[in-house]
Write an enzyme that holds these catalytic residues in place. Structure first.
Site, PDB file in Angstrom:
ATOM      1  N   TYR A  60       0.716  -1.721  -0.085  1.00 34.75           N
ATOM      2  CA  TYR A  60       0.197   0.130   0.106  1.00 34.75           C
ATOM      3  C   TYR A  60       0.501   1.231   0.409  1.00 34.75           C
ATOM      4  CZ  TYR A  60      -3.924  -3.320   1.367  1.00 34.75           C
ATOM      5  OH  TYR A  60      -4.908  -4.287   1.696  1.00 34.75           O
ATOM      6  N   TRP A 105     -12.708 -12.822  -6.911  1.00 32.55           N
ATOM      7  CA  TRP A 105     -13.908 -13.264  -6.505  1.00 32.55           C
ATOM      8  C   TRP A 105     -15.324 -13.080  -7.828  1.00 32.55           C
ATOM      9  CZ3 TRP A 105     -11.716 -16.989  -3.822  1.00 32.55           C
ATOM     10  CH2 TRP A 105     -11.017 -16.610  -3.021  1.00 32.55           C
ATOM     11  N   ASP A 146     -10.740  -5.799   8.393  1.00 27.71           N
ATOM     12  CA  ASP A 146      -9.733  -4.747   7.363  1.00 27.71           C
ATOM     13  C   ASP A 146      -9.310  -3.536   8.890  1.00 27.71           C
ATOM     14  OD1 ASP A 146      -7.767  -4.720   5.295  1.00 27.71           O
ATOM     15  OD2 ASP A 146      -8.855  -6.139   4.456  1.00 27.71           O
ATOM     16  N   GLY A 204      -9.397  -3.139  11.962  1.00 29.83           N
ATOM     17  CA  GLY A 204      -8.784  -3.812  13.370  1.00 29.83           C
ATOM     18  C   GLY A 204      -7.339  -3.643  12.693  1.00 29.83           C
ATOM     19  N   ASP A 205      -7.082  -5.082  13.578  1.00 31.07           N
ATOM     20  CA  ASP A 205      -5.685  -5.444  13.467  1.00 31.07           C
ATOM     21  C   ASP A 205      -5.642  -6.824  13.787  1.00 31.07           C
ATOM     22  OD1 ASP A 205      -2.473  -6.133  13.083  1.00 31.07           O
ATOM     23  OD2 ASP A 205      -1.795  -3.987  13.158  1.00 31.07           O
ATOM     24  N   PHE A 206      -5.332  -8.272  12.422  1.00 32.17           N
ATOM     25  CA  PHE A 206      -5.622  -9.155  13.315  1.00 32.17           C
ATOM     26  C   PHE A 206      -4.435  -9.692  13.844  1.00 32.17           C
ATOM     27  CE2 PHE A 206      -5.689 -10.128   8.245  1.00 32.17           C
ATOM     28  CZ  PHE A 206      -4.073 -10.338   8.453  1.00 32.17           C
ATOM     29  N   HIS A 217      -0.864 -17.363   3.174  1.00 28.94           N
ATOM     30  CA  HIS A 217      -0.036 -17.636   2.089  1.00 28.94           C
ATOM     31  C   HIS A 217       1.117 -16.061   1.767  1.00 28.94           C
ATOM     32  CE1 HIS A 217      -1.989 -15.979  -1.671  1.00 28.94           C
ATOM     33  NE2 HIS A 217      -2.483 -14.656  -0.746  1.00 28.94           N
ATOM     34  N   ASN A 262       4.904 -16.429  -7.370  1.00 31.43           N
ATOM     35  CA  ASN A 262       4.307 -14.432  -7.043  1.00 31.43           C
ATOM     36  C   ASN A 262       4.761 -14.354  -5.534  1.00 31.43           C
ATOM     37  OD1 ASN A 262       3.100 -12.367  -8.354  1.00 31.43           O
ATOM     38  ND2 ASN A 262       1.602 -11.649  -6.782  1.00 31.43           N
ATOM     39  N   GLN A 285       6.772 -10.823  -4.220  1.00 29.64           N
ATOM     40  CA  GLN A 285       5.628  -9.875  -4.200  1.00 29.64           C
ATOM     41  C   GLN A 285       5.996  -9.596  -2.582  1.00 29.64           C
ATOM     42  OE1 GLN A 285       2.460  -9.317  -5.233  1.00 29.64           O
ATOM     43  NE2 GLN A 285       2.215  -6.847  -5.133  1.00 29.64           N
TER      44      GLN A 285
HETATM   45  N1  SAM Z   1      -9.103 -11.869   2.004  1.00 25.80           N
HETATM   46  C1  SAM Z   1      -9.061 -11.121   0.362  1.00 25.80           C
HETATM   47  C2  SAM Z   1      -9.623 -11.927  -0.234  1.00 25.80           C
HETATM   48  O1  SAM Z   1      -8.809 -12.749  -0.562  1.00 25.80           O
HETATM   49  O2  SAM Z   1      -9.357 -10.992  -1.540  1.00 25.80           O
HETATM   50  C3  SAM Z   1      -7.664 -10.105   0.417  1.00 25.80           C
HETATM   51  C4  SAM Z   1      -6.526 -11.178   1.181  1.00 25.80           C
HETATM   52  S1  SAM Z   1      -5.679  -9.851   0.113  1.00 25.80           S
HETATM   53  C5  SAM Z   1      -3.911 -10.552  -0.245  1.00 25.80           C
HETATM   54  C6  SAM Z   1      -4.537  -9.207   2.638  1.00 25.80           C
HETATM   55  C7  SAM Z   1      -5.703  -8.344   3.420  1.00 25.80           C
HETATM   56  O3  SAM Z   1      -5.492  -8.595   4.512  1.00 25.80           O
HETATM   57  C8  SAM Z   1      -5.109  -7.426   2.784  1.00 25.80           C
HETATM   58  O4  SAM Z   1      -6.931  -6.717   1.942  1.00 25.80           O
HETATM   59  C9  SAM Z   1      -4.847  -6.609   4.133  1.00 25.80           C
HETATM   60  O5  SAM Z   1      -5.505  -5.071   3.404  1.00 25.80           O
HETATM   61  C10 SAM Z   1      -5.165  -7.235   5.005  1.00 25.80           C
HETATM   62  N2  SAM Z   1      -4.478  -6.714   5.973  1.00 25.80           N
HETATM   63  C11 SAM Z   1      -3.258  -7.633   5.861  1.00 25.80           C
HETATM   64  N3  SAM Z   1      -2.440  -7.258   7.332  1.00 25.80           N
HETATM   65  C12 SAM Z   1      -3.596  -6.557   8.246  1.00 25.80           C
HETATM   66  C13 SAM Z   1      -3.782  -7.159   9.462  1.00 25.80           C
HETATM   67  N4  SAM Z   1      -2.951  -6.496  10.647  1.00 25.80           N
HETATM   68  N5  SAM Z   1      -5.079  -7.353   9.821  1.00 25.80           N
HETATM   69  C14 SAM Z   1      -5.984  -6.369   9.894  1.00 25.80           C
HETATM   70  N6  SAM Z   1      -5.949  -7.246   7.755  1.00 25.80           N
HETATM   71  C15 SAM Z   1      -4.898  -6.781   7.251  1.00 25.80           C
HETATM   72  C1  ASE Z   2      -1.797 -11.571  -2.389  1.00 25.07           C
HETATM   73  C2  ASE Z   2      -2.087 -12.018  -3.358  1.00 25.07           C
HETATM   74  C3  ASE Z   2      -1.263 -11.451  -4.857  1.00 25.07           C
HETATM   75  C4  ASE Z   2      -0.544 -10.765  -2.605  1.00 25.07           C
HETATM   76  C5  ASE Z   2      -0.100 -10.287  -3.362  1.00 25.07           C
HETATM   77  C6  ASE Z   2      -1.689 -10.921  -4.998  1.00 25.07           C
HETATM   78  C7  ASE Z   2      -2.247 -11.714  -6.278  1.00 25.07           C
HETATM   79  C8  ASE Z   2      -1.195 -11.323  -7.131  1.00 25.07           C
HETATM   80  N1  ASE Z   2      -0.620  -9.685  -5.788  1.00 25.07           N
HETATM   81  O1  ASE Z   2      -2.689 -12.879  -1.416  1.00 25.07           O
HETATM   82  C9  ASE Z   2      -2.873 -12.695  -6.420  1.00 25.07           C
HETATM   83  C10 ASE Z   2      -2.060 -13.844  -6.990  1.00 25.07           C
HETATM   84  N2  ASE Z   2      -1.491 -14.778  -7.802  1.00 25.07           N
HETATM   85  C11 ASE Z   2      -1.247 -13.850  -8.895  1.00 25.07           C
HETATM   86  C12 ASE Z   2      -0.133 -13.899  -9.608  1.00 25.07           C
HETATM   87  O2  ASE Z   2      -2.216 -13.488  -9.548  1.00 25.07           O
END
Ligand code: SAM
Ligand code: ASE
Length: 348
Positions: free
Chosen positions: A151, A168, A214, A238-240, A258, A305, A309
């Site tokens: 971010y 989704w 989130d 919040g913060d998990f 992951h 990935n 990343q």
């Molecule tokens: N669960 C969603 C999905 O699968 O579409 C989003 C997954 S994304 C990879 C990770 C999410 O965790 C983001 O929305 C991020 O803002 C949130 N996140 C990261 N650190 C966090 C924390 N310490 N507490 C709460 N949320 C957090």
């Molecule tokens: C995460 C999922 C993704 C964190 C960073 C990410 C994706 C891209 N960047 O949790 C989506 C799935 N992966 C790819 C390569 O598209």
């Protein structure tokens, strides 16, 4: 046993060529999306020439003609007639998934792959050598925390949320219904981002209360930029990782485990185990690898990935069973959907 690539390709390496040219096919789709080709062709009442497309999208006629032809070769666009001026039109698939205005548009996913994932992958060699993500090298930042890098600006956060949201569209219903979750009255999607998966859960289980937790800036942006007509999902800031998580019957962690190193995942899962009542549980949503290590290639690419990343990895079912058992969960069940993402349910 499946025949190995190296044996079936000895006469002529069709697959190998396809693989190492693949990045250019990705770039053709990325560029057409970013130029607005699919939006223009969807709106146009009749097929357009390369000259007309170029004029409306502020591009060179020669460049646009080659791009449109490549899209025809990829069977994403159609062309007619065979002689005279070539006229291009969209396919049903492009109209459904590539045009921005479609309700199933994957435009946000493609833009993120193009503008963030693609630059990161140009450092794959370094990522493999160093065994760590390439955010610093790619974007010139030294953030102390992973999501400070993901971010790094408001615009990047919104693009990432767009990526998360669009997954989704394709897999949400399959994930929500992978198991019968109707016995869980209070469902909390931790790190639930825009609420896209939570909304699928609310649709599938109308008698349950579904919430998303989130980070504060994400909840604020979700309300502002990804509003919902219904009020089926409640948002919590919040913060998990720090402090308590609100009580719930089912905790959903979609693409959370992951992202992070093993120790962080274990402490989060232990916290959820303590927070949930007997009979409660946790639903993990991830792209599962095969125990045999032979695929699926999409999940193997996702794991690379995560290296490039993030700080985590993809796992086979045994990897999740081990983590969940170590955190105290029992009765681990796995459902492979056959799409990109799979579901793992475990009970306290
Ligand atoms: N669960 C969603 C999905 O699968 O579409 C989003 C997954 S994304 C990879 C990770 C999410 O965790 C983001 O929305 C991020 O803002 C949130 N996140 C990261 N650190 C966090 C924390 N310490 N507490 C709460 N949320 C957090
Ligand atoms: C995460 C999922 C993704 C964190 C960073 C990410 C994706 C891209 N960047 O949790 C989506 C799935 N992966 C790819 C390569 O598209």
């Amino acid at each position: 046993m499946a025949e190995l690539l190296s044996q079936s390709e000895l006469d002529y390496p069709f697959k190998l060529l396809e693989y190492f040219n693949g990045f250019r096919l990705s770039k053709v789709i990325f560029s057409a999306c970013e130029l607005g080709v699919f939006d223009l062709l969807l709106k146009a009442p009749e097929p357009l020439s390369a000259q007309q497309v170029a004029l409306q999208l502020n591009a060179s006629e020669d460049g646009m003609e080659r791009l449109l032809d490549a899209l025809v070769g990829m069977e994403v666009l159609e062309v007619s007639p065979e002689d005279g001026t070539a006229l291009y039109s969209s396919s049903d698939v492009a109209n459904l998934y590539l045009a921005r205005s479609s309700s199933k548009s994957l435009h946000d996913m493609i833009v993120y792959q193009s503008q963030t994932v693609y630059p990161l992958w140009s450092h794959l060699v370094d990522a493999v050598r160093e065994g760590k993500n390439q955010n610093e090298k790619t974007f010139g930042l030294q953030p102390e925390e992973l999501f400070k890098a993901v971010y790094r600006s408001e615009d990047e956060m919104l693009k990432f949320m767009g990526l998360m949201n669009s997954s989704w569209i394709l897999d949400g219903h399959d994930i929500a219904t992978a198991f019968n979750l109707s016995c869980f009255h209070k469902i909390l999607d931790l790190g639930g981002c825009t609420g896209a998966l939570a909304r699928e859960m609310a649709k599938a289980y109308p008698a349950s209360g579904v919430s998303v937790l989130d980070l504060p800036q994400v909840v604020e942006a979700a309300r502002k930029h990804f509003p919902q007509d219904d009020d089926s999902v409640e948002f919590l800031s919040g913060d998990f990782f720090s402090g308590d998580v609100p009580p719930a019957d089912l905790y959903v962690l979609a693409r959370i485990v992951h992202d992070w190193p093993e120790e962080k995942c274990l402490s989060l899962l232990r916290k959820l185990h303590d927070a949930c009542r007997p009979g409660g549980g946790v639903l993990l949503v991830e792209a599962l690898l095969l125990e045999s290590r032979r695929g699926p290639v999409t999940a193997q690419i996702f794991s690379l990935n995560m290296l490039v990343q993030m700080e985590g990895r993809e796992r086979p079912p045994s990897g999740y069973t081990r983590l969940l058992s170590a955190a105290g969960f029992q009765d681990v069940q796995v459902c492979r959907t056959g799409k990109s993402y799979d579901a793992i349910l475990a009970l306290r």
